[in-house]
Motif scaffolding. Sequence first.
Motif, PDB file in Angstrom:
ATOM      1  N   ILE A   1       0.949  -1.332  -0.098  1.00  0.00           N
ATOM      2  CA  ILE A   1      -0.093  -0.012   0.081  1.00  0.00           C
ATOM      3  C   ILE A   1       0.810   1.337   0.182  1.00  0.00           C
ATOM      4  O   ILE A   1       0.633   2.251  -0.893  1.00  0.00           O
TER       5      ILE A   1
ATOM      6  N   SER B   1      -8.329   8.490   7.798  1.00  0.00           N
ATOM      7  CA  SER B   1      -8.792   7.605   6.697  1.00  0.00           C
ATOM      8  C   SER B   1      -9.545   8.269   5.623  1.00  0.00           C
ATOM      9  O   SER B   1     -10.321   8.962   5.922  1.00  0.00           O
ATOM     10  N   PRO B   2      -9.475   7.807   4.366  1.00  0.00           N
ATOM     11  CA  PRO B   2      -8.390   6.858   3.959  1.00  0.00           C
ATOM     12  C   PRO B   2      -6.883   7.680   3.444  1.00  0.00           C
ATOM     13  O   PRO B   2      -7.257   8.537   2.745  1.00  0.00           O
ATOM     14  N   LEU B   3      -6.088   7.093   4.156  1.00  0.00           N
ATOM     15  CA  LEU B   3      -4.738   7.337   3.509  1.00  0.00           C
ATOM     16  C   LEU B   3      -4.396   8.913   3.392  1.00  0.00           C
ATOM     17  O   LEU B   3      -3.828   9.351   2.653  1.00  0.00           O
TER      18      LEU B   3
ATOM     19  N   THR C   1     -10.597   4.370  11.871  1.00  0.00           N
ATOM     20  CA  THR C   1     -11.333   4.059  10.439  1.00  0.00           C
ATOM     21  C   THR C   1     -12.459   3.388  10.700  1.00  0.00           C
ATOM     22  O   THR C   1     -12.837   2.543  11.875  1.00  0.00           O
TER      23      THR C   1
ATOM     24  N   CYS D   1     -12.434   2.534   5.007  1.00  0.00           N
ATOM     25  CA  CYS D   1     -11.593   1.256   5.031  1.00  0.00           C
ATOM     26  C   CYS D   1     -12.389   0.190   4.658  1.00  0.00           C
ATOM     27  O   CYS D   1     -13.540   0.083   4.619  1.00  0.00           O
TER      28      CYS D   1
ATOM     29  N   GLN E   1      -5.029  -1.332   5.850  1.00  0.00           N
ATOM     30  CA  GLN E   1      -5.035   0.080   5.826  1.00  0.00           C
ATOM     31  C   GLN E   1      -4.670   0.863   6.858  1.00  0.00           C
ATOM     32  O   GLN E   1      -3.810   1.979   6.749  1.00  0.00           O
TER      33      GLN E   1
ATOM     34  N   GLU F   1      -1.562   3.769   7.350  1.00  0.00           N
ATOM     35  CA  GLU F   1      -1.565   4.968   7.867  1.00  0.00           C
ATOM     36  C   GLU F   1      -0.783   5.258   9.059  1.00  0.00           C
ATOM     37  O   GLU F   1      -0.122   6.192   8.927  1.00  0.00           O
TER      38      GLU F   1
END
Length: 319
Positions: free
Chosen positions: A49, A229-231, A257, A263, A273, A277
């Motif tokens: 990821i 989240s997300p990322l 999340t 997620c 995920q 992060e």
Amino acid sequence: MPRSRTSRDRMKARKAAQSARSSKRVKQLNLSLIQKPQAQDIHRAVLKILAEIGVRIEHPPTEKMLVEHGATVGQDGYLRMPEEMVGKAIESVPKELVLYDQNGQIRVRTNSDTVAYAPGHNCVRTLDFRTRELRSGTLDDIKRTAIVSEACPNLDMAASLGYPTDVPPEDEALETVRAMTDHTSKPIAFLAHDEVIQERIFDHLKTLAGGRAPLAEKPFALELLGPVSPLKLPDELCQRLINCARWRVPVVCYPATFPGMSCPVTTAGAIAQSSAEALAGIVIHQIAEPGAPVMSGSAILPMDLRQAELAYGSPENLI
């Protein structure tokens, strides 16, 4: 004739036997949902990821720092971290995080077999134990929580449980920390909302410790913060991570999340995920100050999408 043991000898023997039995029970109290090979599979997914999808860094100085250490930014604006870069950051994380009380005594060791406990955060209302009224929290509630935390031998740390609504919003986080440190000597967990408030809290902690160096040597506070989240790592989060690293104030980097919303709905996907992060934040932290105290964690909150209700603290999602 051998001498008979005294009552003191017998008492020592009983205590030794009890201690051995207790230690054995502690080692048996484990919840294992996956085996090591499965955990390794998830970690490989985390690295993939970060290397192939990346994270969005919303703080230009942090993005520049990461690029200088081997990251790349794609046309989509996401920053990719190569596996070697992430591995180097993981290697520099201390193997143990130690928290002290304000008297300089060790209260929490992360490599201990004994679990450390603390109250929580983020309660938006308080159930008044005297009137049974469900109401907004006050600074007095924070003080009472600290007093109870100090008195309870099975609580190793203190935290606010909620937020005081009777102080100005810009002073809420600092006054919460003041209330806790004034009413308990135990280490505290706190939330600073931005880097300006964080600096005010650090100055308060420095004064209590007798200087910046003593605070770093025997920290009695732990900051809680995490990606979105997300990322996504917002600008204030990046700056606060860097400040914690340079002050050497311990920090937990953990996202919140919601499976099925922010997620993947599967347990493995949510953990992958969330781990990516958190690990992105740890890379920032360790590049800023290798070896500074940091932990990862997760707040993966399965949500009933029909009623928007959360299963807070579900153990299968903890990392």
